[in-house]
Design a protein around this motif. Structure first.
Motif, PDB file in Angstrom:
ATOM      1  N   GLY A   1      -2.872   9.275  15.315  1.00 28.00           N
ATOM      2  CA  GLY A   1      -3.483   8.223  15.282  1.00 28.00           C
ATOM      3  C   GLY A   1      -3.443   7.056  14.410  1.00 28.00           C
ATOM      4  N   VAL A   2      -4.428   5.786  13.595  1.00 29.87           N
ATOM      5  CA  VAL A   2      -4.895   5.580  12.761  1.00 29.87           C
ATOM      6  C   VAL A   2      -6.253   5.354  12.700  1.00 29.87           C
ATOM      7  CG1 VAL A   2      -5.033   3.408  11.074  1.00 29.87           C
ATOM      8  CG2 VAL A   2      -2.331   4.116  12.221  1.00 29.87           C
TER       9      VAL A   2
ATOM     10  N   ASN B   1       8.135  11.353   2.855  1.00 29.09           N
ATOM     11  CA  ASN B   1       7.764  10.505   3.645  1.00 29.09           C
ATOM     12  C   ASN B   1       6.046  10.364   4.089  1.00 29.09           C
ATOM     13  OD1 ASN B   1      10.616   9.964   4.900  1.00 29.09           O
ATOM     14  ND2 ASN B   1      10.499  11.889   5.226  1.00 29.09           N
ATOM     15  N   PRO B   2       5.180   9.847   3.596  1.00 25.17           N
ATOM     16  CA  PRO B   2       4.226   9.334   3.489  1.00 25.17           C
ATOM     17  C   PRO B   2       4.018   8.441   4.580  1.00 25.17           C
ATOM     18  CG  PRO B   2       4.696   8.628   1.355  1.00 25.17           C
ATOM     19  CD  PRO B   2       6.100   9.279   1.814  1.00 25.17           C
ATOM     20  N   HIS B   3       3.041   8.911   5.638  1.00 20.80           N
ATOM     21  CA  HIS B   3       2.349   7.401   6.681  1.00 20.80           C
ATOM     22  C   HIS B   3       1.177   7.509   6.507  1.00 20.80           C
ATOM     23  CE1 HIS B   3       2.445   6.356  10.358  1.00 20.80           C
ATOM     24  NE2 HIS B   3       1.958   7.682  11.123  1.00 20.80           N
ATOM     25  N   LEU B   4       0.790   6.397   7.199  1.00 23.13           N
ATOM     26  CA  LEU B   4      -0.616   5.581   6.797  1.00 23.13           C
ATOM     27  C   LEU B   4      -1.513   6.754   8.009  1.00 23.13           C
ATOM     28  CD1 LEU B   4      -2.720   3.719   5.729  1.00 23.13           C
ATOM     29  CD2 LEU B   4      -1.656   1.759   7.412  1.00 23.13           C
ATOM     30  N   LYS B   5      -2.510   7.227   8.041  1.00 18.13           N
ATOM     31  CA  LYS B   5      -3.494   7.431   8.797  1.00 18.13           C
ATOM     32  C   LYS B   5      -5.015   6.765   8.542  1.00 18.13           C
ATOM     33  CE  LYS B   5      -3.194  10.146  10.731  1.00 18.13           C
ATOM     34  NZ  LYS B   5      -2.523  10.213  12.738  1.00 18.13           N
TER      35      LYS B   5
ATOM     36  N   HIS C   1      -3.810  -1.335  18.292  1.00 15.45           N
ATOM     37  CA  HIS C   1      -3.094  -0.659  17.507  1.00 15.45           C
ATOM     38  C   HIS C   1      -2.843  -1.576  16.001  1.00 15.45           C
ATOM     39  CE1 HIS C   1      -1.722   3.414  16.248  1.00 15.45           C
ATOM     40  NE2 HIS C   1      -0.335   2.698  16.158  1.00 15.45           N
TER      41      HIS C   1
ATOM     42  N   ILE D   1     -11.215  -3.761   9.412  1.00 17.62           N
ATOM     43  CA  ILE D   1     -10.514  -4.568   9.855  1.00 17.62           C
ATOM     44  C   ILE D   1     -10.130  -4.471  11.711  1.00 17.62           C
ATOM     45  CG2 ILE D   1      -8.845  -3.590   7.285  1.00 17.62           C
ATOM     46  CD1 ILE D   1      -6.573  -1.913   9.219  1.00 17.62           C
TER      47      ILE D   1
ATOM     48  N   VAL E   1      -7.449   3.646   7.154  1.00 21.98           N
ATOM     49  CA  VAL E   1      -7.990   2.416   6.447  1.00 21.98           C
ATOM     50  C   VAL E   1      -9.166   1.802   6.700  1.00 21.98           C
ATOM     51  CG1 VAL E   1      -7.812  -0.925   6.250  1.00 21.98           C
ATOM     52  CG2 VAL E   1      -5.348   0.909   7.203  1.00 21.98           C
TER      53      VAL E   1
ATOM     54  N   ILE F   1       0.759  -1.226   0.291  1.00 20.69           N
ATOM     55  CA  ILE F   1      -0.262  -0.811  -0.254  1.00 20.69           C
ATOM     56  C   ILE F   1       0.935   1.691  -0.495  1.00 20.69           C
ATOM     57  CG2 ILE F   1      -1.864  -1.169   1.328  1.00 20.69           C
ATOM     58  CD1 ILE F   1      -1.259   0.319   3.405  1.00 20.69           C
ATOM     59  N   TYR F   2       2.490   1.363   0.337  1.00 25.54           N
ATOM     60  CA  TYR F   2       2.818   2.624   0.807  1.00 25.54           C
ATOM     61  C   TYR F   2       3.364   2.687  -0.489  1.00 25.54           C
ATOM     62  CZ  TYR F   2       6.690   5.358   2.584  1.00 25.54           C
ATOM     63  OH  TYR F   2       7.869   5.745   2.859  1.00 25.54           O
TER      64      TYR F   2
ATOM     65  N   PHE G   1      -6.758   2.798   1.688  1.00 27.22           N
ATOM     66  CA  PHE G   1      -5.686   3.062   2.410  1.00 27.22           C
ATOM     67  C   PHE G   1      -5.314   5.087   2.277  1.00 27.22           C
ATOM     68  CE2 PHE G   1      -5.711  -0.925   1.369  1.00 27.22           C
ATOM     69  CZ  PHE G   1      -5.650  -1.884   2.218  1.00 27.22           C
TER      70      PHE G   1
ATOM     71  N   GLN H   1       8.460  -1.483   3.542  1.00 23.55           N
ATOM     72  CA  GLN H   1       9.375  -0.600   4.382  1.00 23.55           C
ATOM     73  C   GLN H   1       8.261  -0.111   5.486  1.00 23.55           C
ATOM     74  OE1 GLN H   1       6.008  -0.543   1.440  1.00 23.55           O
ATOM     75  NE2 GLN H   1       7.756  -1.605   0.407  1.00 23.55           N
TER      76      GLN H   1
ATOM     77  N   TYR I   1       5.100  -1.684   6.142  1.00 15.63           N
ATOM     78  CA  TYR I   1       4.014  -2.324   4.741  1.00 15.63           C
ATOM     79  C   TYR I   1       4.898  -2.810   4.411  1.00 15.63           C
ATOM     80  CZ  TYR I   1       2.585   2.290   6.259  1.00 15.63           C
ATOM     81  OH  TYR I   1       2.133   3.618   6.901  1.00 15.63           O
TER      82      TYR I   1
ATOM     83  N   PHE J   1      -2.631   7.970   3.086  1.00 15.82           N
ATOM     84  CA  PHE J   1      -1.790   8.453   3.526  1.00 15.82           C
ATOM     85  C   PHE J   1      -1.411  10.238   3.725  1.00 15.82           C
ATOM     86  CE2 PHE J   1      -0.527   4.519   2.064  1.00 15.82           C
ATOM     87  CZ  PHE J   1      -0.312   3.472   3.313  1.00 15.82           C
TER      88      PHE J   1
ATOM     89  N   TYR K   1     -10.112   4.019  11.478  1.00 15.49           N
ATOM     90  CA  TYR K   1     -10.404   2.870  10.492  1.00 15.49           C
ATOM     91  C   TYR K   1     -11.815   2.824  10.360  1.00 15.49           C
ATOM     92  CZ  TYR K   1      -6.517   1.741  13.088  1.00 15.49           C
ATOM     93  OH  TYR K   1      -5.182   1.404  14.122  1.00 15.49           O
TER      94      TYR K   1
ATOM     95  N   SER L   1       6.758   4.438   8.148  1.00 16.85           N
ATOM     96  CA  SER L   1       6.433   4.841   7.871  1.00 16.85           C
ATOM     97  C   SER L   1       6.667   6.141   9.847  1.00 16.85           C
ATOM     98  CB  SER L   1       5.304   5.449   7.659  1.00 16.85           C
ATOM     99  OG  SER L   1       4.051   5.323   7.520  1.00 16.85           O
ATOM    100  N   TYR L   2       6.377   6.353  10.154  1.00 14.37           N
ATOM    101  CA  TYR L   2       6.652   7.218  11.425  1.00 14.37           C
ATOM    102  C   TYR L   2       5.302   8.116  11.644  1.00 14.37           C
ATOM    103  CZ  TYR L   2      10.564   4.667  11.323  1.00 14.37           C
ATOM    104  OH  TYR L   2      11.222   3.933  11.083  1.00 14.37           O
ATOM    105  N   GLU L   3       4.588   8.612  12.560  1.00 15.40           N
ATOM    106  CA  GLU L   3       4.119   9.417  13.120  1.00 15.40           C
ATOM    107  C   GLU L   3       3.980  10.501  12.852  1.00 15.40           C
ATOM    108  OE1 GLU L   3       0.254   9.176  12.868  1.00 15.40           O
ATOM    109  OE2 GLU L   3      -0.140  10.446  14.831  1.00 15.40           O
TER     110      GLU L   3
END
Lengths: 158, 158
Positions: free
Chosen positions: A130-131, A57-61, B59, B39, A63, A39-40, A81, B150, B133, A83, A133, B152-154
């Motif tokens: 955080g993340v 530096n993409p970061h997942l936020k 998490h 998820i 899903v 996904i990244y 997904f 890969q 990822y 980012f 969902y 990544s960080y917040e």
């Protein structure tokens, strides 16, 4: 099942959005994952293709489980997904075959025309911790019927 | 496309793992997402079903594209979502229809028998910072052919 990765850049208090011709709705640049892709890597590749720039530096936020429903019948289900990046390299395209790329003040996410689920996702991506969902259920005409959201944080031991 | 959510609990320096009967390989409790499920909800539901306990504040630590390949032919592709929790409520089952639930010192993740990709994922889930990822390519006999990772960080703005 379709998998979509998108990415919103927030820089100098502005976000880079794509205005799609069909409804003039705004989206974050992104698109379909390819077979075997993470996904990244997918979010970066799609963002590059659509904007001509490289996100930093993409970061997942987020899903999300996305569902469209025609009456009671599920018409389709896919995964989204989302980012965030805080910088990019290069000069974005202005007009692309997908639509028009525009910078907008981040506050405009509250009222620019877009799918209501996207508003939830993008506002979280640029300002939430955080993340996130959730499941979004839409009509086939992209009217939001239902959203169900959860959030979690890194290292929350209690 | 199949979507699998799993969850590893790390508590008092021990992790709760399921020993599957087929190869005596260890996995984190989890299973298939249901239609329309997020998820997050899926990871909690599956963990509850398999362990009889409720994980505290899960998490997301990893999102993986999983591929099995028979010679040059892709046999299947699915998504794996891995969560961590630092506590649980209730007393775990010991024997279930899925296998045997066992607590192990977290360091044992380095050498317990398991799929090599799971080792990468679970070690990251309990000790890595950020979100991981990647793509794991296996033979149909679950020998790891390739991994591409890969992280990544917040809040990483540069």
């Amino acid at each position: 099942m379709q998998r979509i990765a998108n990415l919103i850049v927030l820089k100098d208090n502005q976000v880079l959005l794509l205005k799609k011709p069909r409804r003039n709705w705004y989206v974050a640049p992104g698109g379909k994952m390819e077979a075997g892709e993470s996904i990244y890597n997918s979010a970066i590749r799609e963002f590059k293709e659509e904007t001509n720039t490289t996100p930093a530096n993409p970061h997942l936020k987020g899903v999300y489980t996305m569902v469209t429903r025609d009456e009671q019948q599920v018409e389709s289900e896919w995964m989204l997904f989302t980012f965030v990046s805080y910088d990019l390299e290069g000069i974005p395209f202005e007009i692309t075959k997908e639509g028009i790329l525009e910078w907008h003040p981040v506050e405009d996410l509250a009222h620019l025309p877009m799918a209501e689920g996207d508003r939830t996702n993008l506002q979280f991506a640029v300002s939430g911790k955080g993340v996130q969902y959730g499941t979004f259920v839409y009509t086939t005409d992209f009217e939001l019927i239902k959203e169900d959201i959860q959030v979690s944080y890194e290292g929350e031991e209690h």
